[in-house]
Design a protein around this motif. Structure first.
Motif, PDB file in Angstrom:
ATOM      1  N   ASN A   1       0.803  -1.223   0.000  1.00 25.14           N
ATOM      2  CA  ASN A   1       0.000   0.000   0.000  1.00 25.14           C
ATOM      3  C   ASN A   1       0.840   1.280   0.000  1.00 25.14           C
ATOM      4  O   ASN A   1       0.391   2.316   0.471  1.00 25.14           O
ATOM      5  N   SER A   2       2.025   1.216  -0.544  1.00 25.71           N
ATOM      6  CA  SER A   2       2.878   2.393  -0.717  1.00 25.71           C
ATOM      7  C   SER A   2       2.649   2.922  -2.128  1.00 25.71           C
ATOM      8  O   SER A   2       3.449   2.684  -3.042  1.00 25.71           O
ATOM      9  N   LEU A   3       1.541   3.617  -2.302  1.00 23.66           N
ATOM     10  CA  LEU A   3       1.061   3.963  -3.638  1.00 23.66           C
ATOM     11  C   LEU A   3       1.944   4.963  -4.384  1.00 23.66           C
ATOM     12  O   LEU A   3       2.182   4.796  -5.575  1.00 23.66           O
ATOM     13  N   GLU A   4       2.397   5.981  -3.706  1.00 24.80           N
ATOM     14  CA  GLU A   4       3.223   6.997  -4.381  1.00 24.80           C
ATOM     15  C   GLU A   4       4.514   6.399  -4.933  1.00 24.80           C
ATOM     16  O   GLU A   4       4.822   6.561  -6.123  1.00 24.80           O
ATOM     17  N   PRO A   5       5.300   5.669  -4.105  1.00 27.72           N
ATOM     18  CA  PRO A   5       6.504   5.069  -4.686  1.00 27.72           C
ATOM     19  C   PRO A   5       6.189   3.961  -5.686  1.00 27.72           C
ATOM     20  O   PRO A   5       6.917   3.777  -6.653  1.00 27.72           O
ATOM     21  N   ALA A   6       5.084   3.239  -5.497  1.00 33.05           N
ATOM     22  CA  ALA A   6       4.707   2.197  -6.465  1.00 33.05           C
ATOM     23  C   ALA A   6       4.451   2.834  -7.828  1.00 33.05           C
ATOM     24  O   ALA A   6       4.906   2.326  -8.857  1.00 33.05           O
ATOM     25  N   SER A   7       3.736   3.954  -7.833  1.00 32.80           N
ATOM     26  CA  SER A   7       3.467   4.666  -9.074  1.00 32.80           C
ATOM     27  C   SER A   7       4.770   5.119  -9.721  1.00 32.80           C
ATOM     28  O   SER A   7       4.979   4.947 -10.925  1.00 32.80           O
ATOM     29  N   HIS A   8       5.651   5.681  -8.915  1.00 33.05           N
ATOM     30  CA  HIS A   8       6.930   6.182  -9.428  1.00 33.05           C
ATOM     31  C   HIS A   8       7.759   5.057 -10.064  1.00 33.05           C
ATOM     32  O   HIS A   8       8.249   5.204 -11.201  1.00 33.05           O
TER      33      HIS A   8
END
Length: 121
Positions: A32-39
């Motif tokens: 659920n680490s969405l920002e780094p996953a997106s990056h």
């Protein structure tokens, strides 16, 4: 990440580099680490494209990016994230057959996007 250190410079021009970024993005998404996953998923997609690799790994990295983006939209209602997720889904609309892992992520993305059909961009 150690992969970006000079010790690993020799893999930057191989499919290993974007593959590691894609797998790391999946790990981040699952935690659920969405920002780094997106990056990292976006970085993987860009590196697959730079290497002219557009296979099922590329497709899955793109879908992971879309899933992270729709998750970010759900958190902060920034329409740029919704736009990014919808753009990813549109790239797959005409495809009829996916490998199982890609199909699972495509289904997940389209189900999440459907929740926000009322939002216009």
């Amino acid at each position: 990440m150690m992969i970006n250190s000079p010790s690993f410079a020799q893999i930057k021009n191989t499919r290993t580099y974007p593959s590691i970024l894609w797998i790391y993005a999946m790990f981040l998404l699952s935690s659920n680490s969405l920002e780094p996953a997106s990056h990292y998923a976006d970085d993987a997609v860009k590196n697959f494209e730079r290497l002219s690799i557009k296979d099922s790994d590329y497709d899955d990295a793109l879908l992971i990016y879309g899933i992270a983006e729709i998750g970010l939209f759900a958190l902060n209602l920034d329409k740029n994230h919704l736009k990014n997720a919808r753009n990813v889904a549109k790239k797959f609309e005409k495809k009829k057959c996916f490998p199982k892992n890609v199909q699972v992520h495509y289904d997940q993305l389209t189900q999440e996007i459907a929740k926000y059909n009322r939002f216009k961009i």
